[in-house]
Enzyme design. Structure first.
Site, short mmCIF file in Angstrom:
data_model
loop_
_atom_site.label_atom_id
_atom_site.label_comp_id
_atom_site.label_asym_id
_atom_site.label_seq_id
_atom_site.Cartn_x
_atom_site.Cartn_y
_atom_site.Cartn_z
N LYS A 275 2.78 -7.42 -10.64
CA LYS A 275 2.82 -8.04 -11.76
C LYS A 275 1.53 -8.87 -11.88
CE LYS A 275 7.52 -9.24 -12.36
NZ LYS A 275 8.70 -10.16 -12.73
N THR B 223 1.28 3.44 11.07
CA THR B 223 2.30 2.40 11.08
C THR B 223 3.67 2.95 10.65
OG1 THR B 223 2.19 1.95 8.51
CG2 THR B 223 0.48 1.07 9.92
N GLU B 224 4.71 2.25 10.60
CA GLU B 224 6.09 2.69 10.34
C GLU B 224 6.13 3.27 8.75
OE1 GLU B 224 5.50 -0.16 12.13
OE2 GLU B 224 7.31 -0.66 13.56
N TYR B 225 5.43 2.48 7.78
CA TYR B 225 5.56 2.78 6.56
C TYR B 225 4.83 3.93 6.26
CZ TYR B 225 7.66 -1.63 4.93
OH TYR B 225 8.71 -2.50 4.83
N ASP C 31 -0.28 3.02 0.06
CA ASP C 31 0.49 4.33 -0.55
C ASP C 31 0.37 3.87 -2.07
OD1 ASP C 31 2.56 2.83 -0.48
OD2 ASP C 31 3.72 4.71 -0.87
N GLU D 35 -3.82 -8.43 12.51
CA GLU D 35 -3.17 -7.61 11.42
C GLU D 35 -2.50 -8.74 10.65
OE1 GLU D 35 -0.19 -4.00 10.62
OE2 GLU D 35 -0.31 -4.86 12.59
N ASP E 130 2.24 -5.88 0.37
CA ASP E 130 2.88 -6.07 -0.78
C ASP E 130 1.99 -6.10 -1.94
OD1 ASP E 130 4.40 -7.17 -2.89
OD2 ASP E 130 5.46 -8.52 -1.71
N GLU F 143 2.69 -12.53 10.72
CA GLU F 143 4.06 -12.17 9.75
C GLU F 143 4.55 -13.60 9.50
OE1 GLU F 143 6.70 -10.61 7.56
OE2 GLU F 143 5.35 -9.04 8.47
#
Length: 213
Positions: free
Chosen positions: A121, A193-195, A153, A43, A117, A68
């Site tokens: 831009k 996931t948490e998000y 999302d 992941e 992320d 991460e």
């Protein structure tokens, strides 16, 4: 996004048995290091690690490696692992751009990208984890029958990701939805996931795609 620095996070990570210190030395030798020939799933941008750990509990026959780059975030995953002690989970504190230096050709069987992320831009588009630049990197170490699973999302990022895959001469879109939780076929067996929980709770539809070559 500015992340709060947590004093001592780097030291905890360096001393954790779950965090691999010199992963470049394991390129081509991951199965020897892990002590088995089980599939390797990674992941990229795992956050606090709940998704990866939930998968690891369900599938002890699979090796999971969480990537991460931020020590302040990885620290939370390390703390959770100190409680759960899942033998099939390891962590890397690295930049995702270096993944081809760490995994050899065909060494990874699946790549998860969750709520990456969006780098909104245009000048930062190449940093998006579903950009053509990153797809080319994944091609260097993903097994021939391997696949990418991406959730977000962010509708603009999802559209961008679909376009990057559809314009590629190597990658193929296997499935996609812009409302995962109301898509019975794609939501079957979904691990949140948490998000994902946070965003869906306020009414944001979750997008998902699966891509292979």
């Amino acid at each position: 996004m500015r992340l709060r620095n947590i004093p001592g996070a780097g030291e905890v990570i360096d001393n954790s048995p779950y965090c691999i210190k010199e992963p470049v030395e394991l390129k081509g030798k991951w199965h020897d290091f892990l002590g088995n020939n089980n599939p390797i799933h990674i992941e990229v941008g795992m956050g606090k690690g709940r998704f990866l750990m939930d998968l690891a509990r369900l599938h002890p026959e699979i090796n999971y490696i969480g990537i991460e780059r931020y020590t302040s975030v990885l620290l939370r995953a390390v703390q959770k692992m100190q409680e759960d002690e899942l033998p099939n989970v390891h962590f890397l504190c690295i930049d995702a751009a270096t993944l081809p230096d760490i995994f050899d050709r065909n060494e990874v069987d699946r790549i998860y990208l969750n709520f990456s992320d969006p780098w909104p831009k245009d000048r930062h588009a190449r940093r998006r984890l579903t950009s053509s630049e990153f797809l080319a990197r994944y091609d260097l170490f993903l097994a021939p029958d391997g696949r990418i699973e991406f959730k977000t999302d962010n509708q603009d990022l999802f559209t961008f990701s679909l376009e990057e895959i559809e314009s590629s001469d190597k990658w193929h879109l296997d499935a996609s939805t812009r409302d995962l939780h109301h898509d019975a076929a794609m939501n079957e067996g979904n691990i949140m996931t948490e998000y994902e929980e946070k965003f869906s709770a306020v009414g944001n539809p979750i997008c998902k795609l699966i891509a292979s070559r």
